[in-house]
Scaffold this motif. Structure first.
Motif, PDB file in Angstrom:
ATOM      1  N   TRP A  51       0.830  -1.215   0.000  1.00 43.36           N
ATOM      2  CA  TRP A  51       0.000   0.000   0.000  1.00 43.36           C
ATOM      3  C   TRP A  51       0.856   1.252   0.000  1.00 43.36           C
TER       4      TRP A  51
ATOM      5  N   ALA B  68       2.892  10.992  -9.048  1.00 39.92           N
ATOM      6  CA  ALA B  68       2.047  11.297 -10.204  1.00 39.92           C
ATOM      7  C   ALA B  68       1.324  12.618  -9.984  1.00 39.92           C
ATOM      8  N   LEU B  69       0.844  12.810  -8.747  1.00 39.21           N
ATOM      9  CA  LEU B  69       0.109  14.030  -8.432  1.00 39.21           C
ATOM     10  C   LEU B  69       1.004  15.255  -8.566  1.00 39.21           C
ATOM     11  N   GLN B  70       2.249  15.092  -8.128  1.00 37.85           N
ATOM     12  CA  GLN B  70       3.153  16.230  -8.190  1.00 37.85           C
ATOM     13  C   GLN B  70       3.475  16.594  -9.638  1.00 37.85           C
TER      14      GLN B  70
ATOM     15  N   SER C 201       0.770  18.713 -10.855  1.00 40.62           N
ATOM     16  CA  SER C 201       0.277  19.810 -10.031  1.00 40.62           C
ATOM     17  C   SER C 201       0.603  21.192 -10.577  1.00 40.62           C
TER      18      SER C 201
ATOM     19  N   HIS D 272       3.741   1.628  -1.116  1.00 39.64           N
ATOM     20  CA  HIS D 272       4.340   1.761  -2.444  1.00 39.64           C
ATOM     21  C   HIS D 272       3.367   2.459  -3.396  1.00 39.64           C
ATOM     22  N   VAL D 273       2.109   1.996  -3.362  1.00 38.22           N
ATOM     23  CA  VAL D 273       1.093   2.594  -4.244  1.00 38.22           C
ATOM     24  C   VAL D 273       0.900   4.067  -3.906  1.00 38.22           C
ATOM     25  N   VAL D 274       0.830   4.371  -2.613  1.00 33.16           N
ATOM     26  CA  VAL D 274       0.623   5.760  -2.199  1.00 33.16           C
ATOM     27  C   VAL D 274       1.764   6.654  -2.686  1.00 33.16           C
ATOM     28  N   SER D 275       2.992   6.147  -2.559  1.00 29.98           N
ATOM     29  CA  SER D 275       4.126   6.995  -2.959  1.00 29.98           C
ATOM     30  C   SER D 275       4.125   7.208  -4.471  1.00 29.98           C
ATOM     31  N   LEU D 276       3.743   6.175  -5.217  1.00 31.50           N
ATOM     32  CA  LEU D 276       3.651   6.331  -6.674  1.00 31.50           C
ATOM     33  C   LEU D 276       2.620   7.390  -7.032  1.00 31.50           C
ATOM     34  N   GLN D 277       1.494   7.337  -6.311  1.00 28.46           N
ATOM     35  CA  GLN D 277       0.430   8.302  -6.608  1.00 28.46           C
ATOM     36  C   GLN D 277       0.856   9.718  -6.263  1.00 28.46           C
ATOM     37  N   ARG D 278       1.616   9.839  -5.180  1.00 29.38           N
ATOM     38  CA  ARG D 278       2.069  11.173  -4.789  1.00 29.38           C
ATOM     39  C   ARG D 278       2.961  11.765  -5.880  1.00 29.38           C
TER      40      ARG D 278
END
Lengths: 292, 118
Positions: free
Chosen positions: A135, A145-147, A150, A137-143
């Motif tokens: 999990w 992507a978001l950056q 942004s 790992h997924v969160v950090s990938l999404q962060r």
């Protein structure tokens, strides 16, 4: 004594598996995986219980559990299935062992409890760990992507650049926006930057302050900022909050802002061919063809 | 350390290549005003491309130079302020509101040209 208990558990393997299956099937209806077919569920249960038993017997290395959990995560089995399964296993095993002991005494029972716990605990710990690592790992990938999304900067013409902003702006993001904006102005040699806030849901004093700082910094570099995409409700909040935007040119839409930007950079859009003219030409009605 | 001031037609060009300390900044202010007086220049471009740090004192001196030159009839444009410098200035609350700026030397000269209407 632990060895004896293990033997009891392994000898009654069939019974434990049967009981375990019964319990877990009951949980299935209440909790999860309604869409998972009964066949798949059963085969998975079998594998699960084997992994547990192997690990108790001592030949289940951490690697086996890791492989199993990797597969579970990959297939999207919920974590609750794993924890429920292990808790049920603990319960069933305890029942079975206590059933096979002639005279259960208080002290002996607590010993048994301790042993069975020591079998199940490391498995639970490892499986939960594997899940949380995946999990994170997924969160950090999404962060990341978001950056990336942004603060994009789009050079549309020589000297004109657009930065469309979507979503809430907090302090961290504002800083990132400012950095990107200034770097971009330098890189693209921009004379005018259009900041489009159509997608920004709320403009409060803090957001306004950040936008101001960014535009001031851009001005120091020698470029101009135009704030576009101001919706009616945003105009209302800005005025109600008493924020002074007079130093900053603002426009309601990107289109109007772009026209202003063209004006500032001494540019003009010229239509190469007028629509009616081209229709005239098509019909052979324009003056050139009349002469012929 | 003195900062060289170059004359180009009606304009004065200054490229600051070193980190400015207080003494140099004051010296530069005096030199520039003297130079404007001597050459009767109408425009000044101060290029800050290689300056990586500007503190509040230097910012004040630069702002003063702009005002003083204005009084002497020479328009000043600051060019090539680095992103990092701009950010620190804004964070320090130094907005340099009345100082004209441009992206690089070329655009600075263009700006002067436009403003002076020559």
């Amino acid at each position: 004594m632990g060895r004896d208990l293990k033997e009891v558990a392994i000898k009654n393997k069939e019974h434990i598996i049967k009981e375990w299956n019964k319990e877990i099937s009951r949980l299935k209806d209440v909790n999860y995986t309604a869409e998972i077919s009964a066949e798949l569920f059963e085969s998975n249960n079998e594998e699960f219980v084997n992994v547990i038993l192997n690990s108790i017997r001592g030949d289940g290395t951490p690697q086996v559990i890791k492989d199993f959990s990797d597969r579970m995560i990959h297939l999207g089995w919920p974590l609750s299935y794993i924890t429920d399964g292990l808790l049920v296993f603990r319960k069933v095993t305890l029942d079975t062992i206590l059933h096979h002991i002639d005279q259960p005494e208080g002290e002996y029972i607590s010993e048994v409890l301790k042993y069975v716990d020591s079998w199940v605990e490391p498995i639970i710990r490892q499986l939960v760990n594997e899940y949380s690592v995946s999990w994170e790992h997924v969160v950090s990938l999404q962060r990341i992507a978001l950056q990336e999304l942004s603060a994009p900067l789009i050079p549309v013409m020589d000297n004109i650049t657009i930065m469309p902003l979507i979503g809430t702006i907090d302090t961290e993001r504002a800083k990132f926006i400012m950095e990107n904006l200034l770097e971009g102005v330098m890189r693209h040699n921009a004379e005018v930057v259009l900041i489009d806030i159509t997608g920004v849901p709320v403009v409060d004093t803090m957001v306004a302050h950040h936008l101001f700082q960014a535009t001031e910094a851009v001005r120091l570099l020698g470029a101009k900022c135009i704030l576009v995409g101001i919706r009616p409700e945003i105009a209302q909040t800005i005025v109600n909050l008493g924020i002074n935007f007079t130093d900053l040119p603002t426009k309601s839409t990107l289109k109007k802002g772009f026209l202003l930007a063209l004006e500032i950079t001494n540019k003009k859009i010229l239509e190469v061919e007028n629509k009616t003219q081209s229709i005239d030409k098509l019909l052979g009605l324009d003056k050139g063809s009349e002469k012929n | 350390m003195r900062i060289p001031i170059l004359k180009l037609h009606n304009y004065l060009l200054i490229s600051i290549q070193t980190e400015l300390d207080d003494q140099t900044a004051i010296q530069f202010q005096e030199d520039l005003l003297k130079e404007i007086h001597q050459t009767e220049a109408t425009g000044v471009v101060i290029d800050l491309t290689s300056v990586e740090v500007i503190d509040s004192f230097i910012a004040k001196v630069l702002g003063d130079v702009v005002l003083m030159s204005d009084l002497m009839g020479a328009k000043v444009v600051l060019t090539g302020i680095q992103p990092a410098v701009a950010m620190t200035l804004i964070e320090l609350g130094i907005h340099m509101q009345n100082v004209p700026t441009a992206l690089d030397l070329e655009q600075g000269l263009l700006k002067l040209h436009q403003e002076l209407g020559e």
